[in-house]
Motif scaffolding. Structure first.
Motif, PDB file in Angstrom:
ATOM      1  N   ASN A   8      32.990  35.616  37.131  1.00 60.19           N
ATOM      2  CA  ASN A   8      33.782  36.768  37.567  1.00 60.19           C
ATOM      3  C   ASN A   8      35.281  36.561  37.373  1.00 60.19           C
ATOM      4  O   ASN A   8      35.967  37.410  36.811  1.00 60.19           O
ATOM      5  CB  ASN A   8      33.493  37.083  39.035  1.00 60.19           C
ATOM      6  N   ALA A   9      35.801  35.435  37.842  1.00 59.91           N
ATOM      7  CA  ALA A   9      37.246  35.243  37.877  1.00 59.91           C
ATOM      8  C   ALA A   9      37.871  35.346  36.491  1.00 59.91           C
ATOM      9  O   ALA A   9      38.992  35.854  36.343  1.00 59.91           O
ATOM     10  CB  ALA A   9      37.575  33.898  38.510  1.00 59.91           C
ATOM     11  N   GLU A  10      37.155  34.875  35.479  1.00 57.58           N
ATOM     12  CA  GLU A  10      37.706  34.881  34.127  1.00 57.58           C
ATOM     13  C   GLU A  10      37.968  36.298  33.603  1.00 57.58           C
ATOM     14  O   GLU A  10      38.709  36.476  32.635  1.00 57.58           O
ATOM     15  CB  GLU A  10      36.757  34.146  33.173  1.00 57.58           C
ATOM     16  N   TYR A  11      37.398  37.290  34.254  1.00 51.14           N
ATOM     17  CA  TYR A  11      37.530  38.669  33.783  1.00 51.14           C
ATOM     18  C   TYR A  11      38.271  39.561  34.772  1.00 51.14           C
ATOM     19  O   TYR A  11      38.238  40.782  34.648  1.00 51.14           O
ATOM     20  CB  TYR A  11      36.134  39.229  33.481  1.00 51.14           C
ATOM     21  N   ILE A  12      38.941  38.959  35.752  1.00 48.85           N
ATOM     22  CA  ILE A  12      39.707  39.710  36.748  1.00 48.85           C
ATOM     23  C   ILE A  12      41.172  39.302  36.640  1.00 48.85           C
ATOM     24  O   ILE A  12      41.499  38.118  36.766  1.00 48.85           O
ATOM     25  CB  ILE A  12      39.181  39.441  38.170  1.00 48.85           C
TER      26      ILE A  12
END
Length: 260
Positions: free
Chosen positions: A9-13
């Protein structure tokens, strides 16, 4: 499919790294304020480890009932202390809010975490009378979905709605991720802990997910809604980290659905 990337998730937020410290600071300020007002009971133990404890917050006046919020973190991160401020919407609506902690993988299995959360909810249900609503985010969404079938009958009978938010409802794809080095699941364990493979619960269920989430989380939400005949709300413009912001606003559609 690269399953590790699919469930990242974090890589795309944008600015994802800013969220955890911001959550922690807001949660600490919230706990300090509620404690000063005599409206917080913190670190209520329900088991032998430090993480097996519940923070319980009270509204200003008699509570209508109890909302239990279970945090996420892929069963491997975070604790109840980072999320306290997300109790605001329910408190302002006159509900007490319980936030249970639990031990993390790899120290325990996901099945053991499920058992811990059930134990925590049963304990805190004795402290607040009235109806119960359950909400959880990500791994916490999985856990509240599991509660629909594993809570003791007397407690389960008080649960009037369950809201898994961006849940992982089928754990079998996680067998193909590096995270399973911590989960240590085999196919049987993953199936046993997958809400999509459990009986449809008797209480109403609303699955909630952000419209800008990773495709697999949109899939997971739909799979659970389809398996249980539940409604599924896809909130436009929300990603995996800000989809829970509605919990802070008593007038949000999320809170109206959860407590209405």
């Amino acid at each position: 499919m690269d399953y590790d990337d699919a469930y990242a998730n974090a890589e795309y937020i944008p600015n994802a790294a800013d969220y955890p410290p911001r959550w922690a600071a807001a949660a600490q300020a919230f706990r300090d304020a509620l404690s000063a007002a005599g409206r917080a009971r913190l670190n209520l133990s329900y088991g032998p480890t430090d993480r097996q404890a519940v923070d319980l917050f009270f509204p200003d006046g008699q509570a209508t009932g109890l909302l239990v919020f279970v945090h996420g973190g892929y069963w491997r991160r975070f604790g109840r202390q980072e999320w306290s401020h997300f109790a605001t919407g329910a408190l302002d609506s006159g509900w007490a809010v319980a936030m249970p902690g639990y031990d993390l993988c790899p120290d325990v299995s996901i099945a053991q975490i499920t058992g811990q959360v059930a134990h925590a909810i049963a304990m805190v249900a004795d402290k607040v009378p009235g109806p119960i609503r359950l909400a959880g985010h990500s791994a916490g969404g999985h856990l509240v979905a599991r509660m629909a079938n594993v809570l003791p009958g007397a407690v389960r009978d008080r649960v009037e709605r369950v809201m898994p938010i961006s849940p992982v409802a089928d754990l079998r794809p996680l067998l193909l991720t590096k995270m399973n080095d911590d989960f240590r699941m085999d196919a049987d364990a993953a199936a046993a802990e997958s809400p999509v493979l459990t009986p449809r619960p008797q209480m109403p269920v609303t699955v909630w997910v952000g419209g800008d989430e990773r495709p697999v989380f949109l899939d997971q939400a739909r799979w659970l809604a389809d398996a249980w005949g539940a409604s599924c709300v896809v909130e436009a413009g929300k990603h995996h980290f800000d989809v829970i912001d509605g919990l802070r606003d008593p007038k949000s559609e999320m809170m109206k659905t959860l407590l209405g």
